[in-house]
Design a protein around this motif. Structure first.
Motif, mmCIF file in Angstrom:
data_model
loop_
_atom_site.group_PDB
_atom_site.id
_atom_site.type_symbol
_atom_site.label_atom_id
_atom_site.label_comp_id
_atom_site.label_asym_id
_atom_site.label_seq_id
_atom_site.Cartn_x
_atom_site.Cartn_y
_atom_site.Cartn_z
ATOM 1 N N GLN A 113 0.608 -1.220 0.284
ATOM 2 C CA GLN A 113 0.421 -0.033 -0.553
ATOM 3 C C GLN A 113 0.702 1.130 -0.029
ATOM 4 N N TRP B 85 -3.304 -10.354 8.814
ATOM 5 C CA TRP B 85 -2.705 -9.650 8.502
ATOM 6 C C TRP B 85 -1.177 -9.293 9.430
ATOM 7 N N VAL C 24 -7.752 -8.688 -1.147
ATOM 8 C CA VAL C 24 -7.943 -8.717 -0.083
ATOM 9 C C VAL C 24 -8.613 -9.848 0.891
ATOM 10 N N THR C 25 -10.447 -9.825 0.231
ATOM 11 C CA THR C 25 -11.163 -10.477 1.074
ATOM 12 C C THR C 25 -10.149 -11.587 1.344
ATOM 13 N N LYS D 115 -3.318 5.439 -1.848
ATOM 14 C CA LYS D 115 -3.625 4.725 -2.588
ATOM 15 C C LYS D 115 -4.282 3.155 -1.619
ATOM 16 N N GLU D 116 -5.525 2.618 -2.615
ATOM 17 C CA GLU D 116 -5.955 1.559 -1.758
ATOM 18 C C GLU D 116 -4.612 -0.065 -1.906
ATOM 19 N N ARG D 117 -4.829 -0.857 -0.818
ATOM 20 C CA ARG D 117 -3.735 -2.110 -0.155
ATOM 21 C C ARG D 117 -3.762 -2.956 -1.948
ATOM 22 N N GLU D 118 -3.113 -3.339 -2.653
ATOM 23 C CA GLU D 118 -2.971 -3.691 -4.392
ATOM 24 C C GLU D 118 -1.879 -5.320 -3.456
#
Length: 123
Positions: free
Chosen positions: A38, A113, A107-108, A42-45
């Motif tokens: 991340q 984590w 991510v889901t 920005k979004e986590r990728e």
């Protein structure tokens, strides 16, 4: 399951780093493992993943040929070898563990984590 990442630091473009993620789970070998990142704003990728059942590996297109994910079940550890780093690789890198039989690029898909480790690529 507790996950702890190691190895993030500053590196010049073209350099390399190896990130490690140590897991507390006694059944580590039964978890698929992933790396995400991340960047600020920005979004986590998704970056890379390795499936526990068959060892298949998956990569974000922009890191293919430069990054390699691997695991060492005897040490409850997953690695991300990052070569030919570019400034766009700068981000906080997270490892994650998934017990589900789903696509590993989401991510889901992940149940657990780590806290993340900062990778900065700059000259």
């Amino acid at each position: 399951v507790q996950l702890v990442e190691f190895g993030g630091t500053w590196v010049q473009p073209g350099g390399w780093l190896r990130l490690s993620c140590a897991a507390s789970a006694r059944t580590f070998s039964r978890y698929s493992m992933g790396w995400f990142r991340q960047a600020p704003g920005k979004e986590r990728e998704f970056v890379a993943a390795i499936r526990w059942s068959d060892g298949n590996k998956y990569y974000k297109d922009s890191v293919k040929g430069r990054f390699t994910i691997s695991r060492e079940n005897a040490k409850n550890t997953v690695y991300l070898q990052m070569n030919s780093l570019i400034t766009e690789d700068t981000a906080v890198y997270y490892c994650a563990a998934s017990s589900a039989r789903v696509t590993l690029t989401l991510v889901t898909a992940y149940d657990y984590w780590g806290q993340g480790t900062q990778v900065t690529v700059s000259s």
